[in-house]
Design a protein around this motif. Structure first.
Motif, PDB file in Angstrom:
ATOM      1  N   GLU A   8       0.825  -1.208   0.000  1.00 43.65           N
ATOM      2  CA  GLU A   8       0.000   0.000   0.000  1.00 43.65           C
ATOM      3  C   GLU A   8       0.855   1.251   0.000  1.00 43.65           C
ATOM      4  OE1 GLU A   8      -3.721  -1.831   2.509  1.00 43.65           O
ATOM      5  OE2 GLU A   8      -1.761  -1.609   3.439  1.00 43.65           O
ATOM      6  N   ARG A   9       1.984   1.218   0.732  1.00 46.84           N
ATOM      7  CA  ARG A   9       2.893   2.371   0.728  1.00 46.84           C
ATOM      8  C   ARG A   9       3.470   2.601  -0.660  1.00 46.84           C
ATOM      9  NH1 ARG A   9       4.219   0.425   6.037  1.00 46.84           N
ATOM     10  NH2 ARG A   9       5.972  -0.751   5.236  1.00 46.84           N
ATOM     11  N   LYS A  10       3.795   1.524  -1.383  1.00 44.44           N
ATOM     12  CA  LYS A  10       4.311   1.667  -2.750  1.00 44.44           C
ATOM     13  C   LYS A  10       3.256   2.293  -3.660  1.00 44.44           C
ATOM     14  CE  LYS A  10       7.556  -2.192  -2.662  1.00 44.44           C
ATOM     15  NZ  LYS A  10       7.843  -3.533  -3.173  1.00 44.44           N
ATOM     16  N   ILE A  11       2.021   1.859  -3.501  1.00 46.13           N
ATOM     17  CA  ILE A  11       0.939   2.405  -4.317  1.00 46.13           C
ATOM     18  C   ILE A  11       0.770   3.895  -4.034  1.00 46.13           C
ATOM     19  CG2 ILE A  11      -1.578   2.361  -4.676  1.00 46.13           C
ATOM     20  CD1 ILE A  11      -1.407  -0.705  -4.215  1.00 46.13           C
ATOM     21  N   LEU A  12       0.752   4.257  -2.743  1.00 43.82           N
ATOM     22  CA  LEU A  12       0.599   5.665  -2.383  1.00 43.82           C
ATOM     23  C   LEU A  12       1.767   6.495  -2.902  1.00 43.82           C
ATOM     24  CD1 LEU A  12      -0.759   5.274   1.259  1.00 43.82           C
ATOM     25  CD2 LEU A  12      -2.022   6.016  -0.760  1.00 43.82           C
ATOM     26  N   LYS A  13       2.979   5.967  -2.795  1.00 38.48           N
ATOM     27  CA  LYS A  13       4.159   6.679  -3.289  1.00 38.48           C
ATOM     28  C   LYS A  13       4.052   6.901  -4.794  1.00 38.48           C
ATOM     29  CE  LYS A  13       9.191   6.358  -3.458  1.00 38.48           C
ATOM     30  NZ  LYS A  13      10.356   5.533  -3.121  1.00 38.48           N
ATOM     31  N   GLU A  14       3.631   5.873  -5.537  1.00 41.39           N
ATOM     32  CA  GLU A  14       3.489   5.996  -6.992  1.00 41.39           C
ATOM     33  C   GLU A  14       2.401   7.009  -7.342  1.00 41.39           C
ATOM     34  OE1 GLU A  14       4.007   5.665 -10.989  1.00 41.39           O
ATOM     35  OE2 GLU A  14       5.341   4.994  -9.387  1.00 41.39           O
ATOM     36  N   ARG A  15       1.319   7.025  -6.582  1.00 38.96           N
ATOM     37  CA  ARG A  15       0.259   8.006  -6.826  1.00 38.96           C
ATOM     38  C   ARG A  15       0.763   9.428  -6.592  1.00 38.96           C
ATOM     39  NH1 ARG A  15      -4.863   5.056  -3.884  1.00 38.96           N
ATOM     40  NH2 ARG A  15      -5.212   3.485  -5.493  1.00 38.96           N
ATOM     41  N   ARG A  16       1.549   9.621  -5.503  1.00 40.68           N
ATOM     42  CA  ARG A  16       2.105  10.952  -5.236  1.00 40.68           C
ATOM     43  C   ARG A  16       3.051  11.374  -6.348  1.00 40.68           C
ATOM     44  NH1 ARG A  16       2.329   8.917   0.136  1.00 40.68           N
ATOM     45  NH2 ARG A  16       4.506   8.355  -0.176  1.00 40.68           N
ATOM     46  N   ARG A  17       3.883  10.440  -6.843  1.00 40.42           N
ATOM     47  CA  ARG A  17       4.816  10.750  -7.925  1.00 40.42           C
ATOM     48  C   ARG A  17       4.067  11.121  -9.195  1.00 40.42           C
ATOM     49  NH1 ARG A  17       6.147   9.341 -12.409  1.00 40.42           N
ATOM     50  NH2 ARG A  17       4.949   7.448 -12.414  1.00 40.42           N
ATOM     51  N   ALA A  18       3.027  10.343  -9.528  1.00 44.33           N
ATOM     52  CA  ALA A  18       2.248  10.616 -10.737  1.00 44.33           C
ATOM     53  C   ALA A  18       1.528  11.963 -10.628  1.00 44.33           C
ATOM     54  CB  ALA A  18       1.244   9.493 -10.987  1.00 44.33           C
ATOM     55  N   LYS A  19       1.004  12.264  -9.442  1.00 39.74           N
ATOM     56  CA  LYS A  19       0.318  13.543  -9.241  1.00 39.74           C
ATOM     57  C   LYS A  19       1.296  14.696  -9.398  1.00 39.74           C
ATOM     58  CE  LYS A  19      -2.391  16.171  -5.930  1.00 39.74           C
ATOM     59  NZ  LYS A  19      -2.876  16.238  -4.556  1.00 39.74           N
ATOM     60  N   ALA A  20       2.489  14.586  -8.822  1.00 41.14           N
ATOM     61  CA  ALA A  20       3.501  15.640  -8.943  1.00 41.14           C
ATOM     62  C   ALA A  20       3.918  15.809 -10.404  1.00 41.14           C
ATOM     63  CB  ALA A  20       4.710  15.305  -8.076  1.00 41.14           C
ATOM     64  N   GLU A  21       4.037  14.712 -11.128  1.00 41.50           N
ATOM     65  CA  GLU A  21       4.404  14.787 -12.546  1.00 41.50           C
ATOM     66  C   GLU A  21       3.306  15.466 -13.354  1.00 41.50           C
ATOM     67  OE1 GLU A  21       5.036  11.489 -15.895  1.00 41.50           O
ATOM     68  OE2 GLU A  21       6.504  11.348 -14.265  1.00 41.50           O
ATOM     69  N   ARG A  22       2.033  15.127 -13.083  1.00 43.25           N
ATOM     70  CA  ARG A  22       0.932  15.778 -13.787  1.00 43.25           C
ATOM     71  C   ARG A  22       0.892  17.272 -13.491  1.00 43.25           C
ATOM     72  NH1 ARG A  22      -1.849  11.221 -12.165  1.00 43.25           N
ATOM     73  NH2 ARG A  22      -2.850  12.349 -10.474  1.00 43.25           N
ATOM     74  N   GLU A  23       1.117  17.641 -12.214  1.00 43.05           N
ATOM     75  CA  GLU A  23       1.119  19.052 -11.848  1.00 43.05           C
ATOM     76  C   GLU A  23       2.264  19.785 -12.532  1.00 43.05           C
ATOM     77  OE1 GLU A  23       1.200  18.945  -7.595  1.00 43.05           O
ATOM     78  OE2 GLU A  23      -0.957  18.563  -7.441  1.00 43.05           O
ATOM     79  N   ALA A  24       3.418  19.149 -12.632  1.00 41.87           N
ATOM     80  CA  ALA A  24       4.562  19.777 -13.299  1.00 41.87           C
ATOM     81  C   ALA A  24       4.267  19.987 -14.780  1.00 41.87           C
ATOM     82  CB  ALA A  24       5.815  18.922 -13.126  1.00 41.87           C
TER      83      ALA A  24
END
Length: 173
Positions: A8-24
């Protein structure tokens, strides 16, 4: 202290990374290209293409597997031929795999599934295999358009799966 497990931590980390990439990307900034100086290099192009392919595959799997299941396959078989027919995967020489609609309806004495739950679980497995090898839409279109009818004791309706040589090697050994 976190109550999430490692997965679950890996999933959350990947979601945070994807969100930051989309925002960038939305703000006009280029995403980080693994520290390389040239964002237009072949390595970065491959990395971005691989990432896009993985995302597309994840989307396809979530769309295909969640939107079509064993229940819907049973309903499609029932609407096409008037009975919940069995579906099976068969190997045939020299190197081919067929997804065959058998002339055995669930509930008949020749049916190999003891309960409706077993039958639906089997159909769900067939749907997942067809989706894994990108044959689900082809199979559904085949069912919708075929004029053949599975007849008891004489005729089944075979669908030749479109598989690459690597996939055939993996399946057939």
């Amino acid at each position: 202290m976190s109550t999430y497990g490692p997965s679950e931590r890996k999933i959350l980390k990947e979601r945070r990374r994807a969100k930051a990439e989309r925002e960038a990307i939305d703000s006009g900034e280029l995403p980080d290209y693994d520290g390389a100086d040239d964002p237009f290099s072949a390595e970065n192009f491959r990395a971005v293409a691989d990432r896009a392919a993985r995302e597309k595959k994840k989307q396809r799997v979530s769309d295909g597997a969640e939107s079509f299941d064993g229940y819907k396959l049973r309903d499609l078989l029932l609407s096409k031929w008037g009975k919940p027919l069995d579906v099976d995967l068969q190997r045939r020489p020299p190197r081919s795999v067929y997804c065959t609609i058998m002339p055995v309806a669930y509930g008949s004495r020749k049916c190999r599934h003891g309960t409706e739950l077993e039958y639906l679980m089997h159909l769900q497995g067939i749907v997942e295999i067809l989706d894994k090898y990108d044959n689900l839409e082809l199979f559904l279109n085949f069912i919708r358009t075929t004029n053949r009818t599975p007849l008891g004791g004489t005729d089944s309706v075979p669908f030749l799966m479109a598989l690459s040589d690597d996939e055939l090697d993996k399946i057939l050994g």
